[in-house]
Design a protein around this motif. Structure first.
Motif, short mmCIF file in Angstrom:
data_model
loop_
_atom_site.label_atom_id
_atom_site.label_comp_id
_atom_site.label_asym_id
_atom_site.label_seq_id
_atom_site.Cartn_x
_atom_site.Cartn_y
_atom_site.Cartn_z
N VAL A 56 26.62 -29.71 -36.80
CA VAL A 56 26.96 -28.71 -38.27
C VAL A 56 26.85 -29.78 -38.99
CG1 VAL A 56 28.62 -27.98 -39.40
CG2 VAL A 56 28.77 -27.48 -37.26
N ALA A 57 26.91 -30.76 -39.48
CA ALA A 57 26.91 -31.94 -40.49
C ALA A 57 25.83 -32.05 -40.50
CB ALA A 57 27.71 -33.49 -40.19
N LYS A 58 24.93 -32.13 -39.78
CA LYS A 58 23.36 -31.96 -40.03
C LYS A 58 22.32 -30.93 -40.61
CE LYS A 58 18.92 -33.08 -37.31
NZ LYS A 58 18.47 -33.13 -36.10
N ALA A 59 22.91 -29.61 -39.77
CA ALA A 59 22.68 -28.68 -40.79
C ALA A 59 22.16 -28.13 -42.28
CB ALA A 59 23.52 -27.33 -39.56
N PHE A 60 23.84 -28.79 -42.37
CA PHE A 60 24.16 -28.83 -43.94
C PHE A 60 23.60 -29.66 -44.77
CE2 PHE A 60 27.83 -25.44 -42.29
CZ PHE A 60 27.11 -24.79 -43.51
N GLU A 61 23.53 -30.91 -44.21
CA GLU A 61 22.81 -31.91 -44.79
C GLU A 61 21.47 -31.11 -44.77
OE1 GLU A 61 23.23 -35.10 -42.76
OE2 GLU A 61 24.46 -35.73 -43.15
N GLU A 62 20.79 -30.06 -43.78
CA GLU A 62 19.18 -29.46 -43.86
C GLU A 62 19.38 -28.57 -45.02
OE1 GLU A 62 18.24 -29.27 -39.77
OE2 GLU A 62 17.38 -30.80 -39.19
N HIS A 63 20.05 -28.17 -44.98
CA HIS A 63 20.12 -27.00 -46.37
C HIS A 63 20.43 -27.65 -47.57
CE1 HIS A 63 21.10 -23.18 -47.90
NE2 HIS A 63 22.48 -23.50 -47.62
N ASP A 64 20.88 -28.83 -47.65
CA ASP A 64 20.93 -29.60 -48.91
C ASP A 64 20.18 -29.72 -49.71
OD1 ASP A 64 23.92 -29.17 -48.98
OD2 ASP A 64 24.81 -30.74 -49.21
N ALA A 65 18.75 -30.17 -48.77
CA ALA A 65 17.64 -30.70 -48.94
C ALA A 65 16.73 -29.73 -48.65
CB ALA A 65 17.26 -31.82 -47.93
N GLU A 66 16.81 -28.56 -49.44
CA GLU A 66 16.42 -27.38 -48.84
C GLU A 66 16.36 -26.75 -50.30
OE1 GLU A 66 14.70 -22.85 -45.93
OE2 GLU A 66 16.78 -24.46 -46.16
N ILE A 67 17.66 -26.75 -50.53
CA ILE A 67 17.47 -25.94 -51.86
C ILE A 67 17.46 -26.61 -52.59
CG2 ILE A 67 19.57 -25.57 -53.45
CD1 ILE A 67 21.46 -25.23 -50.99
N GLU A 68 17.03 -28.37 -52.49
CA GLU A 68 16.86 -29.17 -53.75
C GLU A 68 15.66 -29.06 -53.84
OE1 GLU A 68 16.60 -33.68 -54.34
OE2 GLU A 68 18.41 -32.94 -53.46
N ARG A 69 15.22 -29.26 -52.90
CA ARG A 69 13.46 -28.94 -52.91
C ARG A 69 12.61 -27.16 -53.24
NH1 ARG A 69 14.16 -30.64 -47.45
NH2 ARG A 69 13.71 -28.61 -46.76
N PHE A 70 13.41 -25.95 -52.49
CA PHE A 70 13.50 -24.73 -53.89
C PHE A 70 13.24 -24.91 -55.45
CE2 PHE A 70 14.54 -21.14 -54.69
CZ PHE A 70 13.26 -19.69 -54.45
#
Length: 437
Positions: free
Chosen positions: A103-117
């Motif tokens: 779960v921790a990794k999944a939300f870290e990746e989601h944060d990065a995706e939002i930042e890139r977007f």
């Protein structure tokens, strides 16, 4: 020389600050280290009941309760309760699978995706991604200032932590024409459901900034109250501290010295604290020690009660699951259930017509009979006090649960607006027919 030294010190401070911020962000989701999410196949009512029972006994975080033979439950478990949870499923012959391994990794990746977007979108509108409280507040202020003839900004009060809670009233007749029904819409009563607020903000945009000719009747014939951020404290907390925080952020030391907040969608005075809740103040479904203990739910109550004579429809927006749900949470049906189902089904059909392939079709029905029994919900309270059409709308998750990629937000906004427009017109026809008799 003195200037150069100052600049050197400033550079060191800036670098140190950047490192600290970066480190804080990198560890933001460490609270979920070792947590996993499991899908649970619900092939009989006993399986659904088991999930509900384990939710309370093991203090599980049920992301999606699911519906028997229709959709799976999704349950997040900690390293401490994982073994017992899986053993209970196995013992009862319940099929399950791993949905998220980390779960921790999944939300870290989601944060990065939002930042890139967000980095790729120039002149981004507030409703095109996941805005913070200050950005939402500024948008409401700007719209009210720019369109004073049709928009009124209401500062309804403050949250537990002191944030101003604001909403917009949109009307061509300043809410003085009583022949017009009122449509009330709110979002983010559950803090972790980030995709809900953009829908409310986009609805404001379509009614005010981008009114299209085919929607002119929606502005001229209906008055609107749109409340985009019911739970600002919890929402900000999900951005800064605990991403999956669901509750408010109130603190009652006489109730608990360690637990904060209540499930605001169990805090309304309708069958309060009877079913679908926990007596544990730390639980995500703790309803509070009193109905309307939260300033946030008091504000929703005031909106509904102050306008109940003209409110024709109340839409309480949630995420996720592709549901249009109505009361009562006990399983009892309102006397006008046929009309409620008609309007809800039309909403689901309108959204299904433009849905993405990754989304399921909307399912429509009584919240207790399709999903699970609840008490103290906003949906039920609206129905209870006499609003003819009161709904819980659960937006799509696209198999990504609370991590809906930001590139889907535009589509969810446009899709949901079609459903909102459909319900507005249909509910108005019922309003006119009722008042003509």
């Amino acid at each position: 020389m003195r200037f150069a030294m100052k600049m050197a010190v400033f550079r060191e401070f800036f670098i140190l600050s950047a490192i600290i911020v970066s480190f804080a962000n990198a560890g933001k989701h460490d609270i979920y280290s070792g947590f996993t999410v499991h899908g649970v196949k619900l092939t009989s009512p006993s399986h659904a009941k088991l999930v509900h029972d384990l939710e309370v006994s093991l203090d599980l975080d049920v992301w999606q309760h699911g519906a028997v033979a229709l959709s799976d439950a999704l349950v997040m478990v900690s390293p401490q309760n994982k073994q017992q949870f899986l053993e209970e499923l196995e013992k009862n012959g319940v099929e399950h699978y791993l949905h998220l391994e980390d779960v921790a990794k999944a939300f870290e990746e989601h944060d990065a995706e939002i930042e890139r977007f967000q980095g790729t979108r120039t002149n981004r509108m507030v409703f095109e991604s996941y805005p913070r409280y200050a950005e939402i507040d500024a948008y409401l202020e700007r719209i009210a200032a720019a369109y004073p003839d049709i928009v009124t900004l209401v500062n309804a009060g403050t949250s537990w932590e002191g944030r101003a809670i604001k909403y917009l009233k949109i009307s061509t007749t300043n809410f003085e024409d009583t022949s017009k029904p009122i449509y009330v819409m709110d979002a983010m009563i559950h803090a972790r459901e980030w995709v809900t607020t953009p829908v409310a903000l986009y609805s404001i945009h379509r009614l005010v900034e981008d009114l299209q000719e085919q929607d002119r009747d929606l502005l001229e014939n209906i008055d609107w109250i749109i409340h985009p951020l019911v739970n600002p404290d919890g929402y900000e907390y999900t951005h800064t501290t605990v991403r999956l925080w669901r509750r408010t952020r109130s603190f009652y030391p006489e109730v608990s010295q360690t637990c904060y907040g209540v499930d605001a969608n169990r805090n309304f005075n309708v069958s309060f604290n009877t079913v679908g809740v926990s007596s544990d103040p730390c639980s995500d479904v703790y309803p509070g020690h009193l109905a309307f203990s939260e300033p946030e739910t008091e504000i929703v109550k005031a909106i509904l009660e102050d306008n109940v004579d003209r409110i024709q429809i109340y839409m309480n927006i949630h995420s996720y699951g592709n549901w249009v749900l109505y009361g009562f949470g006990s399983g009892d049906l309102p006397s006008n259930v046929a009309h409620i189902h008609h309007v809800g089904a039309a909403m689901g059909a309108a959204m299904d017509a433009v849905k993405l392939p990754a989304a399921g079709y909307y399912l429509v029905g009584n919240s207790a009979l399709i999903l699970y029994a609840t008490s103290g919900s906003a949906q039920d309270y609206g129905q209870h006090i006499g609003i003819p059409f009161s709904y819980t709308l659960e937006l799509p998750g696209y198999g990504m649960d609370f991590r809906v990629p930001p590139q889907y937000v535009d589509h969810i906004n446009a899709e949901t607006w079609r459903g909102i427009a459909t319900t507005a017109r249909l509910a108005r026809s019922y309003y006119l027919a009722r008042n003509a008799n």
